[in-house]
Enzyme design. Structure first.
Site, PDB file in Angstrom:
ATOM      1  N   SER A   9     -62.711  90.708   4.068  1.00  0.00           N
ATOM      2  CA  SER A   9     -62.609  91.721   5.117  1.00  0.00           C
ATOM      3  C   SER A   9     -63.982  91.873   5.770  1.00  0.00           C
ATOM      4  O   SER A   9     -64.506  90.904   6.304  1.00  0.00           O
ATOM      5  CB  SER A   9     -62.108  93.019   4.485  1.00  0.00           C
ATOM      6  OG  SER A   9     -61.902  93.986   5.443  1.00  0.00           O
ATOM      7  N   HIS A  36     -59.232  90.219   7.388  1.00  0.00           N
ATOM      8  CA  HIS A  36     -59.054  91.341   8.322  1.00  0.00           C
ATOM      9  C   HIS A  36     -60.115  91.223   9.400  1.00  0.00           C
ATOM     10  O   HIS A  36     -61.297  91.326   9.113  1.00  0.00           O
ATOM     11  CB  HIS A  36     -59.247  92.689   7.621  1.00  0.00           C
ATOM     12  CG  HIS A  36     -58.482  92.821   6.348  1.00  0.00           C
ATOM     13  ND1 HIS A  36     -58.913  93.593   5.304  1.00  0.00           N
ATOM     14  CD2 HIS A  36     -57.306  92.280   5.945  1.00  0.00           C
ATOM     15  CE1 HIS A  36     -58.039  93.535   4.309  1.00  0.00           C
ATOM     16  NE2 HIS A  36     -57.062  92.741   4.681  1.00  0.00           N
ATOM     17  N   ASP A 129     -58.135  95.938  -0.715  1.00  0.00           N
ATOM     18  CA  ASP A 129     -57.063  94.960  -0.562  1.00  0.00           C
ATOM     19  C   ASP A 129     -57.442  93.701  -1.343  1.00  0.00           C
ATOM     20  O   ASP A 129     -58.598  93.308  -1.387  1.00  0.00           O
ATOM     21  CB  ASP A 129     -56.884  94.635   0.931  1.00  0.00           C
ATOM     22  CG  ASP A 129     -55.594  93.880   1.204  1.00  0.00           C
ATOM     23  OD1 ASP A 129     -54.664  93.962   0.390  1.00  0.00           O
ATOM     24  OD2 ASP A 129     -55.523  93.215   2.261  1.00  0.00           O
TER      25      ASP A 129
END
Ligand SMILES: C[S@@+](CC[C@H](N)C(=O)[O-])C[C@H]1O[C@@H](n2cnc3c(N)ncnc32)[C@H](O)[C@@H]1O
Lengths: 186, 285
Positions: A9, A36, A129
């Site tokens: 991310s 992400h 995540d």
């Protein structure tokens, strides 16, 4: 090993460049990426990664077969899942961990498809995540590599993965590609 | 022959039984859904209603028919946004609505309307194009609970900012706040927007043509289906469309397969906007 799944991310793009840039072009495994980015498409990400990677980098397409020796990136705005017959499925289900694509979703479905023939890699990121997905991946016999939090631009994600799932290897960023090459090539 | 089944294989059996039970008990056939996303939803439902077990979920499904709406909602997870993918709505506004304007009556079928976010988006587009008075939107979904929510047109206020930005990016002529009011942390769409909307249950796996339409919008529904079911739906859409009618699919859907290519010509392939018939054969507008 049949596949490698990578998740990142914040700071993930940089980390992905370092890892993919170091992968051996003879690698037969499929390489799946969930990052992400917050942007509306992953076109730019694929292009950037394609510049450093010796393996071709493409966006994973709905119902397409998973391809060995190719880096396949989860599209923006959709969860990417792998079917047991090694085709991609996309889903527009709600965000998981505020993320879509979610690393957890990709890792969990890949773990069920490849089981112990899967390597999961969690890279730099600012949320948790990937932790749950890594747990599932290890439970089904996969091998877990986590970027050492100290070498990560954002340490939350790798730390969360270690806390939740533990890791088979926890190594600095520049050691990940050589490790993957060693694990994946005879 | 002794064969030790592991947990993943057992879960696969449970999912098959769940699908079979759903079909025989309630008449809904999920057998042609993509297994990976269906399993994910079945797991989430099992956590909520079956203590984590799909077998327990099957038991409840068989014996508690009142659970059906929640099961359908859980299996289809209606998730959407207003003006999701603004560039698509921009193209509908600029390229598709002007072509529809020549029809005395404009029918639009929105299949898989979730909580109605795209229905109200369309209504706003039509309103701003001065076409809404002669338009009818048929908004359908598998989930009756989703349809109830769609009819209410009430959403969490936290969506408002994003939706307002989407509205602007889609070429909105006014201010998004003209179409809604905010109260008690909720966003309520102006109910005049649904004066020409008909909400109805329609199951894309089993039901026939719903109406004759100038535009069919079905975004992010086919991604949940395997190829044969996708083909069925595309044939259904083709038969529902008038000659030269428009079809709009989700941005990452690939209707590439032969049938689709024979029946639909791209208007803007990147935005997944197509037109029935060969009149435009392959030429991009
Ligand atoms: C992800 S939502 C898409 C919402 C909206 N079109 C969008 O793109 O934002 C998918 C919708 O398809 C509906 N759906 C799933 N299976 C269906 C079926 N067999 N027939 C009709 N609708 C279905 C679900 O209930 C859900 O509301």
């Amino acid at each position: 090993m049949a596949a490698i799944v990578l998740g990142g991310s914040a700071g993930g793009t940089e980390a992905l460049k370092a890892v993919l840039g170091g992968l051996d072009p003879r690698l037969p495994q499929a390489v799946l990426v969930c990052c992400h980015t917050g942007s509306e498409t992953v076109e730019l990400l694929c292009e950037m990664l394609g510049h450093v990677s010796q393996l071709p980098v493409i966006e994973a397409g709905e119902r397409e077969p998973v391809r060995g020796g190719v880096v396949q990136v989860a599209p923006a705005g959709y969860h990417l899942l792998v079917e047991r017959d090694f085709h991609f499925t996309l889903s527009a289900d709600p965000r998981v961990n505020l993320s879509r694509p979610s690393i957890d979703v990709l890792f969990a479905s890949a773990a069920a498809a490849w089981r112990n023939a899967l390597i999961g890699v969690v890279l730099s990121g600012a949320n948790a995540d990937g932790a749950e997905g890594m747990w599932e991946l290890r439970r089904l016999g996969g091998c877990a590599i986590v970027q050492s939090p100290d070498s990560a631009l954002a340490r939350v994600m790798p730390q969360a993965a270690i806390d939740r799932a533990g890791a088979d290897h926890c190594v600095p960023l520049d050691a990940i590609a050589p490790l993957l090459n060693r694990l994946c090539l005879p | 022959m002794s064969h030790v089944l592991d947990e993943i294989e057992l879960e696969g059996i449970e999912l098959d039984l769940f699908v079979e039970a759903m079909r025989r008990r309630h008449g809904y056939d999920f057998s042609q859904y993509a297994p990976a996303s269906l399993l994910r939803r079945a797991r989430l439902l099992a956590e909520r209603h079956g203590g984590g077990s799909i077998s327990a979920l099957i038991h409840r499904m068989l014996h508690e028919p009142e659970l059906l709406p929640q099961l359908l909602e859980g299996l289809s997870v209606p998730a959407s946004d207003m003006f999701r993918d603004p560039s698509v709505f921009h193209a509908l506004r600029e390229q598709v609505l002007p072509m529809l304007a020549s029809h005395p009556q404009i029918n639009i079928w929105q299949a898989g309307c979730a909580h109605g976010e795209e229905v109200y988006s369309l209504a706003i587009l039509l309103e701003e194009a001065g076409l809404y008075e002669r338009s009818q939107i048929f908004a359908t979904d598998l989930s009756t609970r989703a349809l109830e929510r769609a009819h209410e047109g009430i959403y969490p206020l936290r969506s408002a900012q994003q939706w307002s930005r989407n509205y602007v990016a889609a070429g909105g002529l006014h201010s998004f706040s003209n179409y809604c009011s905010a109260r008690y942390g909720l966003l309520k769409l102006d109910r005049r927007l649904r004066r020409n909307v008909t909400f109805a249950q329609h199951n894309l796996t089993a039901d026939e043509m719903f109406c004759e339409a100038q535009l069919v919008l079905c975004r992010n529904v086919l991604i949940y289906f395997t190829n044969p079911l996708q083909q069925r739906c595309l044939a259904l859409f083709r038969d529902s469309l008038v000659r030269d009618g428009f079809l709009c699919l989700g941005l990452r859907e690939r209707p590439g397969a032969a049938a689709a290519e024979a029946d639909f010509a791209p208007v803007d392939a990147n935005l997944r906007i197509y037109r029935r018939g060969a009149a435009m054969s392959g030429r991009r507008l």
